[in-house]
Scaffold this motif. Structure first.
Motif, short mmCIF file in Angstrom:
data_model
loop_
_atom_site.label_atom_id
_atom_site.label_comp_id
_atom_site.label_asym_id
_atom_site.label_seq_id
_atom_site.Cartn_x
_atom_site.Cartn_y
_atom_site.Cartn_z
N VAL A 76 0.86 -1.18 0.00
CA VAL A 76 0.00 0.00 0.00
C VAL A 76 0.89 1.23 0.00
N MET A 77 0.68 2.10 -0.98
CA MET A 77 1.44 3.34 -1.05
C MET A 77 0.70 4.39 -0.24
N HIS A 78 1.35 4.83 0.81
CA HIS A 78 0.79 5.68 1.86
C HIS A 78 0.48 7.09 1.35
N ARG A 126 -1.73 10.50 -1.88
CA ARG A 126 -0.40 10.69 -2.48
C ARG A 126 0.01 9.44 -3.24
N GLY A 127 -0.40 8.26 -2.73
CA GLY A 127 -0.05 7.01 -3.40
C GLY A 127 -0.57 6.97 -4.82
N LEU A 128 -1.79 7.47 -5.04
CA LEU A 128 -2.32 7.56 -6.41
C LEU A 128 -1.46 8.48 -7.26
N GLN A 129 -1.11 9.63 -6.71
CA GLN A 129 -0.31 10.60 -7.44
C GLN A 129 1.07 10.04 -7.76
N LEU A 130 1.70 9.38 -6.78
CA LEU A 130 3.03 8.81 -6.97
C LEU A 130 3.00 7.71 -8.03
N ILE A 131 1.99 6.85 -7.98
CA ILE A 131 1.85 5.78 -8.97
C ILE A 131 1.72 6.38 -10.37
N ASN A 132 0.90 7.42 -10.50
CA ASN A 132 0.72 8.06 -11.80
C ASN A 132 2.04 8.63 -12.31
N GLU A 213 -10.31 10.65 -9.50
CA GLU A 213 -10.39 10.15 -8.13
C GLU A 213 -9.99 8.69 -7.97
N ALA A 214 -9.90 7.95 -9.07
CA ALA A 214 -9.49 6.55 -8.97
C ALA A 214 -8.94 6.10 -10.32
N ILE A 215 -7.87 5.30 -10.28
CA ILE A 215 -7.25 4.79 -11.51
C ILE A 215 -6.89 3.33 -11.35
N ARG A 216 -6.68 2.66 -12.48
CA ARG A 216 -6.28 1.25 -12.45
C ARG A 216 -5.46 0.95 -13.70
N HIS A 217 -4.41 0.14 -13.52
CA HIS A 217 -3.60 -0.27 -14.66
C HIS A 217 -4.40 -1.24 -15.51
N ALA A 224 -3.70 -0.31 -8.65
CA ALA A 224 -4.91 0.50 -8.56
C ALA A 224 -4.73 1.52 -7.45
N ALA A 225 -5.49 2.60 -7.51
CA ALA A 225 -5.34 3.66 -6.51
C ALA A 225 -6.59 4.52 -6.45
N VAL A 226 -6.81 5.11 -5.28
CA VAL A 226 -7.91 6.06 -5.08
C VAL A 226 -7.36 7.34 -4.47
#
Length: 259
Positions: A76-78, A126-132, A213-217, A224-226
């Protein structure tokens, strides 16, 4: 459930760096995670493990990020600090938006290692942003500045009691976990996705202003991330039940373990 069957889920660390200008600051870098994130992972029986930094002037030994990725079942990306704009080819528009370059490098390495190991990656805020960013996307450094007419996505005084609606898009994996349509979520972020990374699909947006607000590879690796915080879930506040998101992530972790 025995300790041998429980999933082991990594949680990326937040950093508190030494600051010589503040007398109360620590003299060494501190790593920490929010209790709520660990408890969210534990709520479905998994064992949370904070993954430490494997760099810096105090690092010793030969432990690698890849070894953590092989030992753990997912990560889990914090949430936390801003992403450094240099990570996506920009200069900070304001000094206070410089982000945490050290943490970015640490977390990008984690994402890459877990994806390479075939382990699922789930991002929060931030985890969603970092993944992107790790996959080639960009961010709004400040939504209210760069996206006129946007909702208030972060209210410092209200913090996790700042809410707005999110629209779950049809024909997405997220719509199989949460009914498509509008749902109430918490919102604690001032940055967000500007350009979506290649290979990802948008699964939810803020219907009032279009903020992602949410993405998925869409390819092989489970990523995936929210943008909201499922670990802050309080049913009495009428927000969407995020439990299916956690269960979906843990099922992917279980499948990766069997594989």
């Amino acid at each position: 459930m025995s300790h041998t069957t429980r999933l082991k889920i990594g949680i990326s660390a937040c950093f508190f760096h030494p600051d010589g200008e503040r007398k109360a600051a620590p003299s060494k870098t501190l790593l920490w995670i929010e209790q709520s994130t660990a408890h969210w992972v534990m709520s479905e029986g998994a064992l949370p493990v904070m993954v430490p930094s494997l760099a810096g002037d105090t690092f010793r030994g030969d432990v690698s990020v890849a070894e953590y990725a092989h030992w753990l079942d997912g990560i889990v990306m914090h949430g936390g600090a801003d992403v450094w704009p240099g990570s996506y080819g920009e200069q900070p528009l304001r000094p206070e938006w410089h982000g945490d370059r050290v943490r970015d490098a640490y977390e990008v390495a984690l994402v890459q290692a877990f994806v390479a190991a075939g382990k699922p990656v789930f991002g929060i805020c931030r985890g969603l942003q970092l993944i992107n960013v790790a996959h080639g996307g960009t961010l709004y450094q400040d939504i209210s500045t760069q996206k006129p007419g946007a909702l208030v996505h972060r209210d410092a005084a209200a913090y996790d009691l700042n809410f707005h609606e999110v629209e779950v898009l049809p024909d997405t994996r997220l719509s199989e976990l949460v009914p498509p349509g509008r749902h109430k979520i918490n919102s604690v972020h001032h940055q967000g996705i500007k350009d979506l990374a290649p290979g990802f699909r948008v699964e939810a947006v803020s219907p009032e202003d279009g903020v992602i607000e949410a993405i998925r590879h869409t390819g092989g690796p489970w990523v995936a991330a929210v943008q909201w915080h499922p670990e802050f879930h309080r049913p009495e506040l009428g927000v969407v039940d995020d439990t299916p998101l956690l269960r979906d992530f843990l099922e992917a972790a279980r499948a990766a373990r069997k594989a």
